[in-house]
Design a protein around this motif. Structure first.
Motif, PDB file in Angstrom:
ATOM      1  N   TYR A  26       0.844  -1.202   0.000  1.00  0.00           N
ATOM      2  CA  TYR A  26       0.000   0.000   0.000  1.00  0.00           C
ATOM      3  C   TYR A  26       0.877   1.249   0.000  1.00  0.00           C
ATOM      4  N   HIS A  30       0.381   4.395  -2.381  1.00  0.00           N
ATOM      5  CA  HIS A  30       0.173   5.764  -1.893  1.00  0.00           C
ATOM      6  C   HIS A  30       1.220   6.716  -2.473  1.00  0.00           C
ATOM      7  N   PHE A  43      -8.484   6.677  -1.978  1.00  0.00           N
ATOM      8  CA  PHE A  43      -8.106   5.307  -1.620  1.00  0.00           C
ATOM      9  C   PHE A  43      -9.306   4.616  -0.989  1.00  0.00           C
ATOM     10  N   TYR A  48      -7.038   2.678  -5.436  1.00  0.00           N
ATOM     11  CA  TYR A  48      -7.449   4.065  -5.658  1.00  0.00           C
ATOM     12  C   TYR A  48      -8.470   4.083  -6.779  1.00  0.00           C
TER      13      TYR A  48
END
Length: 93
Positions: A26, A30, A43, A48
């Motif tokens: 993750y 991000h 998210f 996303y």
């Protein structure tokens, strides 16, 4: 680093949307989303939601375009799939 994005086929709020995932972490996802300018609020559990207008830019930054089924398969294979929690129902009356 491998980030995947499916085609913008998902209608919502008057737009078409893609899903963007990582098969590593993750944190990687991000970081990529931040570089792309996609806000963290986009998210959703394990991916996303990315508007169609951002699709080409995501590929330009290195996201790999895949079909929706392959995207989910890669997410599951990486152990990063987070399913929705089942709906809890109260006690029977």
């Amino acid at each position: 680093m491998t980030v995947y994005i499916d085609r913008p086929l998902w209608p919502a709020r008057g737009r078409l949307w893609s899903h963007m995932v990582s098969d590593m972490s993750y944190e990687e996802l991000h970081t990529f989303a931040e570089r792309l300018g996609v806000p963290r609020r986009a998210f959703d559990r394990d991916h996303y939601d990315v508007p169609a207008e951002v699709y080409d830019a995501a590929i330009g930054l290195g996201a790999t375009p895949v079909g929706s089924q392959e995207l989910v398969t890669r997410l599951i294979g990486a152990g990063l799939r987070r399913r929705k929690s089942p709906v809890r129902r109260g006690p029977a009356a």
